[in-house]
Design a protein around this motif. Structure first.
Motif, PDB file in Angstrom:
ATOM      1  N   PHE A 163     -33.038 -14.242 -25.667  1.00  0.00           N
ATOM      2  CA  PHE A 163     -32.328 -13.278 -24.815  1.00  0.00           C
ATOM      3  C   PHE A 163     -33.295 -12.333 -24.104  1.00  0.00           C
ATOM      4  O   PHE A 163     -32.869 -11.410 -23.414  1.00  0.00           O
ATOM      5  CB  PHE A 163     -31.354 -12.431 -25.635  1.00  0.00           C
ATOM      6  CG  PHE A 163     -30.206 -13.213 -26.192  1.00  0.00           C
ATOM      7  CD1 PHE A 163     -29.290 -13.834 -25.354  1.00  0.00           C
ATOM      8  CD2 PHE A 163     -30.037 -13.332 -27.561  1.00  0.00           C
ATOM      9  CE1 PHE A 163     -28.230 -14.560 -25.871  1.00  0.00           C
ATOM     10  CE2 PHE A 163     -28.971 -14.054 -28.087  1.00  0.00           C
ATOM     11  CZ  PHE A 163     -28.071 -14.680 -27.241  1.00  0.00           C
TER      12      PHE A 163
ATOM     13  N   LEU B 106     -33.840  -6.180 -23.608  1.00  0.00           N
ATOM     14  CA  LEU B 106     -32.833  -5.602 -22.724  1.00  0.00           C
ATOM     15  C   LEU B 106     -33.512  -5.095 -21.448  1.00  0.00           C
ATOM     16  O   LEU B 106     -34.428  -4.289 -21.500  1.00  0.00           O
ATOM     17  CB  LEU B 106     -32.070  -4.470 -23.418  1.00  0.00           C
ATOM     18  CG  LEU B 106     -31.366  -4.840 -24.734  1.00  0.00           C
ATOM     19  CD1 LEU B 106     -30.474  -3.716 -25.200  1.00  0.00           C
ATOM     20  CD2 LEU B 106     -30.583  -6.131 -24.617  1.00  0.00           C
TER      21      LEU B 106
ATOM     22  N   GLU C  72     -23.506 -11.254 -36.321  1.00  0.00           N
ATOM     23  CA  GLU C  72     -23.743 -12.296 -35.311  1.00  0.00           C
ATOM     24  C   GLU C  72     -25.236 -12.468 -35.066  1.00  0.00           C
ATOM     25  O   GLU C  72     -25.715 -13.572 -34.817  1.00  0.00           O
ATOM     26  CB  GLU C  72     -23.092 -11.954 -33.959  1.00  0.00           C
ATOM     27  CG  GLU C  72     -21.645 -11.492 -34.025  1.00  0.00           C
ATOM     28  CD  GLU C  72     -21.531 -10.026 -34.371  1.00  0.00           C
ATOM     29  OE1 GLU C  72     -21.947  -9.203 -33.530  1.00  0.00           O
ATOM     30  OE2 GLU C  72     -21.047  -9.683 -35.467  1.00  0.00           O
TER      31      GLU C  72
ATOM     32  N   PHE D 105     -27.445 -15.658 -35.617  1.00  0.00           N
ATOM     33  CA  PHE D 105     -28.203 -16.212 -34.491  1.00  0.00           C
ATOM     34  C   PHE D 105     -29.668 -16.426 -34.868  1.00  0.00           C
ATOM     35  O   PHE D 105     -30.277 -17.435 -34.543  1.00  0.00           O
ATOM     36  CB  PHE D 105     -28.109 -15.275 -33.280  1.00  0.00           C
ATOM     37  CG  PHE D 105     -29.037 -15.671 -32.158  1.00  0.00           C
ATOM     38  CD1 PHE D 105     -28.705 -16.719 -31.310  1.00  0.00           C
ATOM     39  CD2 PHE D 105     -30.244 -15.015 -31.982  1.00  0.00           C
ATOM     40  CE1 PHE D 105     -29.577 -17.111 -30.303  1.00  0.00           C
ATOM     41  CE2 PHE D 105     -31.117 -15.396 -30.975  1.00  0.00           C
ATOM     42  CZ  PHE D 105     -30.781 -16.446 -30.132  1.00  0.00           C
TER      43      PHE D 105
ATOM     44  N   LYS E 253     -33.545   2.816 -32.051  1.00  0.00           N
ATOM     45  CA  LYS E 253     -32.174   2.354 -31.786  1.00  0.00           C
ATOM     46  C   LYS E 253     -32.113   0.857 -31.477  1.00  0.00           C
ATOM     47  O   LYS E 253     -31.077   0.243 -31.655  1.00  0.00           O
ATOM     48  CB  LYS E 253     -31.605   3.106 -30.579  1.00  0.00           C
ATOM     49  CG  LYS E 253     -30.736   4.275 -30.952  1.00  0.00           C
ATOM     50  CD  LYS E 253     -30.052   4.802 -29.711  1.00  0.00           C
ATOM     51  CE  LYS E 253     -29.772   6.254 -29.831  1.00  0.00           C
ATOM     52  NZ  LYS E 253     -28.603   6.682 -30.477  1.00  0.00           N
TER      53      LYS E 253
ATOM     54  N   LYS F 288     -35.149 -11.193 -31.498  1.00  0.00           N
ATOM     55  CA  LYS F 288     -34.134 -10.615 -30.616  1.00  0.00           C
ATOM     56  C   LYS F 288     -34.198  -9.102 -30.736  1.00  0.00           C
ATOM     57  O   LYS F 288     -34.436  -8.575 -31.827  1.00  0.00           O
ATOM     58  CB  LYS F 288     -32.749 -11.120 -31.038  1.00  0.00           C
ATOM     59  CG  LYS F 288     -31.666 -10.714 -30.060  1.00  0.00           C
ATOM     60  CD  LYS F 288     -30.287 -11.151 -30.495  1.00  0.00           C
ATOM     61  CE  LYS F 288     -29.291 -10.639 -29.467  1.00  0.00           C
ATOM     62  NZ  LYS F 288     -27.947 -10.560 -29.942  1.00  0.00           N
TER      63      LYS F 288
ATOM     64  N   ILE G 292     -29.089  -4.324 -31.530  1.00  0.00           N
ATOM     65  CA  ILE G 292     -28.554  -2.964 -31.625  1.00  0.00           C
ATOM     66  C   ILE G 292     -27.856  -2.887 -32.977  1.00  0.00           C
ATOM     67  O   ILE G 292     -26.804  -3.486 -33.168  1.00  0.00           O
ATOM     68  CB  ILE G 292     -27.596  -2.663 -30.460  1.00  0.00           C
ATOM     69  CG1 ILE G 292     -28.347  -2.826 -29.132  1.00  0.00           C
ATOM     70  CG2 ILE G 292     -27.012  -1.266 -30.597  1.00  0.00           C
ATOM     71  CD1 ILE G 292     -27.500  -2.631 -27.893  1.00  0.00           C
TER      72      ILE G 292
ATOM     73  N   SER H 147     -22.230 -17.570 -29.003  1.00  0.00           N
ATOM     74  CA  SER H 147     -23.380 -16.782 -29.465  1.00  0.00           C
ATOM     75  C   SER H 147     -24.420 -16.561 -28.366  1.00  0.00           C
ATOM     76  O   SER H 147     -25.285 -15.709 -28.501  1.00  0.00           O
ATOM     77  CB  SER H 147     -24.018 -17.443 -30.682  1.00  0.00           C
ATOM     78  OG  SER H 147     -24.454 -18.734 -30.330  1.00  0.00           O
ATOM     79  N   ASP H 148     -24.325 -17.305 -27.241  1.00  0.00           N
ATOM     80  CA  ASP H 148     -25.312 -17.070 -26.175  1.00  0.00           C
ATOM     81  C   ASP H 148     -24.844 -16.000 -25.196  1.00  0.00           C
ATOM     82  O   ASP H 148     -25.486 -15.773 -24.179  1.00  0.00           O
ATOM     83  CB  ASP H 148     -25.637 -18.381 -25.439  1.00  0.00           C
ATOM     84  CG  ASP H 148     -24.427 -18.952 -24.717  1.00  0.00           C
ATOM     85  OD1 ASP H 148     -23.283 -18.700 -25.163  1.00  0.00           O
ATOM     86  OD2 ASP H 148     -24.608 -19.656 -23.698  1.00  0.00           O
ATOM     87  N   VAL H 149     -23.722 -15.355 -25.497  1.00  0.00           N
ATOM     88  CA  VAL H 149     -23.243 -14.269 -24.635  1.00  0.00           C
ATOM     89  C   VAL H 149     -23.400 -12.935 -25.370  1.00  0.00           C
ATOM     90  O   VAL H 149     -22.641 -12.641 -26.275  1.00  0.00           O
ATOM     91  CB  VAL H 149     -21.757 -14.481 -24.247  1.00  0.00           C
ATOM     92  CG1 VAL H 149     -21.261 -13.339 -23.367  1.00  0.00           C
ATOM     93  CG2 VAL H 149     -21.572 -15.815 -23.534  1.00  0.00           C
ATOM     94  N   PRO H 150     -24.419 -12.156 -25.014  1.00  0.00           N
ATOM     95  CA  PRO H 150     -24.578 -10.863 -25.682  1.00  0.00           C
ATOM     96  C   PRO H 150     -23.473  -9.901 -25.252  1.00  0.00           C
ATOM     97  O   PRO H 150     -23.129  -9.850 -24.079  1.00  0.00           O
ATOM     98  CB  PRO H 150     -25.938 -10.354 -25.192  1.00  0.00           C
ATOM     99  CG  PRO H 150     -26.561 -11.479 -24.418  1.00  0.00           C
ATOM    100  CD  PRO H 150     -25.451 -12.387 -23.995  1.00  0.00           C
TER     101      PRO H 150
ATOM    102  N   HIS I  92     -22.378  -5.824 -25.614  1.00  0.00           N
ATOM    103  CA  HIS I  92     -22.848  -4.508 -26.046  1.00  0.00           C
ATOM    104  C   HIS I  92     -21.929  -3.408 -25.532  1.00  0.00           C
ATOM    105  O   HIS I  92     -21.320  -3.555 -24.489  1.00  0.00           O
ATOM    106  CB  HIS I  92     -24.250  -4.214 -25.478  1.00  0.00           C
ATOM    107  CG  HIS I  92     -25.297  -5.189 -25.897  1.00  0.00           C
ATOM    108  ND1 HIS I  92     -25.713  -5.306 -27.193  1.00  0.00           N
ATOM    109  CD2 HIS I  92     -26.010  -6.096 -25.184  1.00  0.00           C
ATOM    110  CE1 HIS I  92     -26.651  -6.239 -27.265  1.00  0.00           C
ATOM    111  NE2 HIS I  92     -26.842  -6.750 -26.067  1.00  0.00           N
TER     112      HIS I  92
ATOM    113  N   VAL J  31     -25.058   2.384 -25.103  1.00  0.00           N
ATOM    114  CA  VAL J  31     -26.211   2.043 -25.927  1.00  0.00           C
ATOM    115  C   VAL J  31     -27.101   1.052 -25.182  1.00  0.00           C
ATOM    116  O   VAL J  31     -28.325   1.184 -25.167  1.00  0.00           O
ATOM    117  CB  VAL J  31     -25.746   1.441 -27.280  1.00  0.00           C
ATOM    118  CG1 VAL J  31     -26.933   1.238 -28.197  1.00  0.00           C
ATOM    119  CG2 VAL J  31     -24.737   2.357 -27.950  1.00  0.00           C
ATOM    120  N   TYR J  32     -26.464   0.094 -24.538  1.00  0.00           N
ATOM    121  CA  TYR J  32     -27.220  -0.893 -23.772  1.00  0.00           C
ATOM    122  C   TYR J  32     -28.065  -0.188 -22.707  1.00  0.00           C
ATOM    123  O   TYR J  32     -29.254  -0.460 -22.551  1.00  0.00           O
ATOM    124  CB  TYR J  32     -26.263  -1.895 -23.109  1.00  0.00           C
ATOM    125  CG  TYR J  32     -26.986  -2.888 -22.231  1.00  0.00           C
ATOM    126  CD1 TYR J  32     -27.496  -4.068 -22.760  1.00  0.00           C
ATOM    127  CD2 TYR J  32     -27.189  -2.627 -20.877  1.00  0.00           C
ATOM    128  CE1 TYR J  32     -28.194  -4.966 -21.967  1.00  0.00           C
ATOM    129  CE2 TYR J  32     -27.892  -3.511 -20.080  1.00  0.00           C
ATOM    130  CZ  TYR J  32     -28.385  -4.676 -20.627  1.00  0.00           C
ATOM    131  OH  TYR J  32     -29.085  -5.548 -19.838  1.00  0.00           O
TER     132      TYR J  32
END
Lengths: 156, 95
Positions: free
Chosen positions: A34, A37, A88, A92, A119, A132, A135, B38-41, B43, B47-48
Motif C-alpha cells: 500500500f 500514506l 484486518e 493482511f 500515530k 504497512k 493506524i 483487503s486491498d481497499v484501505p 480510514h 487521521v488519514y
C-alpha cells in the motif's frame, strides 16, 4: 555474508539496536503493497542501517533513493508504546503472534532535533518482510509529533 | 456528489465489492459498517489526513545527517494483536 544471514541480522539490529552494534552498513528490502500514506505508488523500500546513524534507520525507495524516510524504534522514545494493530492489518501482514511484528516510526527532522509519528507506525512482518503503515485502533492515545529525546549537554 | 438516503440496516454497494451499511443512528452519530476487500484501505479521514501530512513533512531527498539521541536500552514491548485475528473461528458442532 550469506543473504539469509544479512536479513536475519538487520531484523535483530532493528529490534535491539543498542545491544548489537553494527560494524558495517546493512540493508534489507521491504515490500509495502500500500506504500506509505501519501506515497501509495512507492511500494519497494530498502531499510538501511549504518553504525554511524544508530539507532536510526533509513527507509529509502529501492529504485532511485531520492525518497527517504528516517525511522526509529518507537520503544526508544516511548518505552510503554503499545499500538493496537487492527485485525484486518494483522491478517493482511500475516502476523500470527506479536513476535512476528517489527515496528518503526517515521521521524521528521526539525531544527532542534526531530519528532516521531506515533500515530502511524510502520509494521513489518519480520519473516516475509512485507510492511504497512497502519493506524492503530488506539491511535488517538499517541502523538503525531512526539519529540525525540534530547542529548544532555556533556559534563565539563 | 451523489447523495443517497438510507435507513438503518440498509446498504450501499460500491463497485460491486464494497458494501457500506448504516448500522445505527444515534444523536447525530452515524455508525457505518464497511465490508471491503483487503486491498481497499479504509480510514477515518481526519487521521488519514494527519498522517498523510506528516509523511509529506518527513520525507527527505536522500539521506540527511541524523540527530544524536541519548542511548537507552529499548524495552521490547510488543503490539497487541487481538486474539480474534489469530485464531480461526470456532466450529460448534450441531447437537
Amino acid at each position: 555474508m550469506l543473504k539469509a544471514d544479512r536479513n536475519e541480522q538487520i531484523m535483530k539490529v532493528a529490534e535491539r539496536i543498542e545491544t548489537e552494534p553494527l560494524e558495517t552498513e546493512i540493508e534489507n528490502l521491504i515490500q509495502m503493497p500500500f506504500g506509505l500514506l501519501g506515497f501509495e505508488q512507492v511500494k519497494k523500500y530498502r531499510l538501511l542501517a549504518s553504525p554511524e546513524e544508530a539507532p536510526f534507520l533509513w527507509l529509502q525507495t529501492a529504485e532511485d533513493a531520492t525518497i527517504a524516510f528516517l525511522v526509529v524504534s518507537p520503544f526508544l522514545v516511548l518505552p510503554a508504546y503499545q499500538p493496537d494493530i487492527p485485525d484486518e492489518d494483522a491478517e493482511f501482514l500475516g502476523l500470527q503472534k506479536p513476535d512476528d511484528a517489527l515496528i518503526f516510526n517515521i521521524v521528521t527532522l526539525r531544527e532542534n532535533g526531530g519528532t516521531v509519528n506515533l500515530k502511524g507506525p510502520i509494521v513489518v512482518n519480520r519473516h516475509t518482510r512485507v510492511g504497512k503503515q497502519v493506524i492503530p485502533t488506539n491511535a488517538t492515545k499517541f502523538a503525531l509529533q512526539h519529540p525525540l529525546p534530547v542529548m544532555a549537554e556533556a559534563c565539563p | 456528489m451523489l447523495v443517497l438516503s438510507r435507513k438503518v440496516n440498509e446498504n450501499i454497494v460500491i463497485d460491486g465489492r464494497i458494501v457500506v451499511k448504516v448500522v445505527r443512528v444515534d444523536g447525530g452519530i452515524v455508525k457505518l459498517g464497511i465490508s471491503a476487500p483487503s486491498d481497499v484501505p479504509v480510514h477515518r479521514q481526519e487521521v488519514y489526513d494527519e498522517i498523510h501530512r506528516n509523511n509529506q513533512q518527513a520525507v527527505t531527498n536522500g539521506r540527511q545527517p541524523v540527530p544524536r539521541i541519548p542511548a537507552t536500552v529499548p524495552q521490547l514491548d510488543r503490539p497487541r494483536i487481538k486474539r480474534a485475528a489469530l485464531q480461526p473461528p470456532k466450529f460448534i458442532p450441531p447437537k
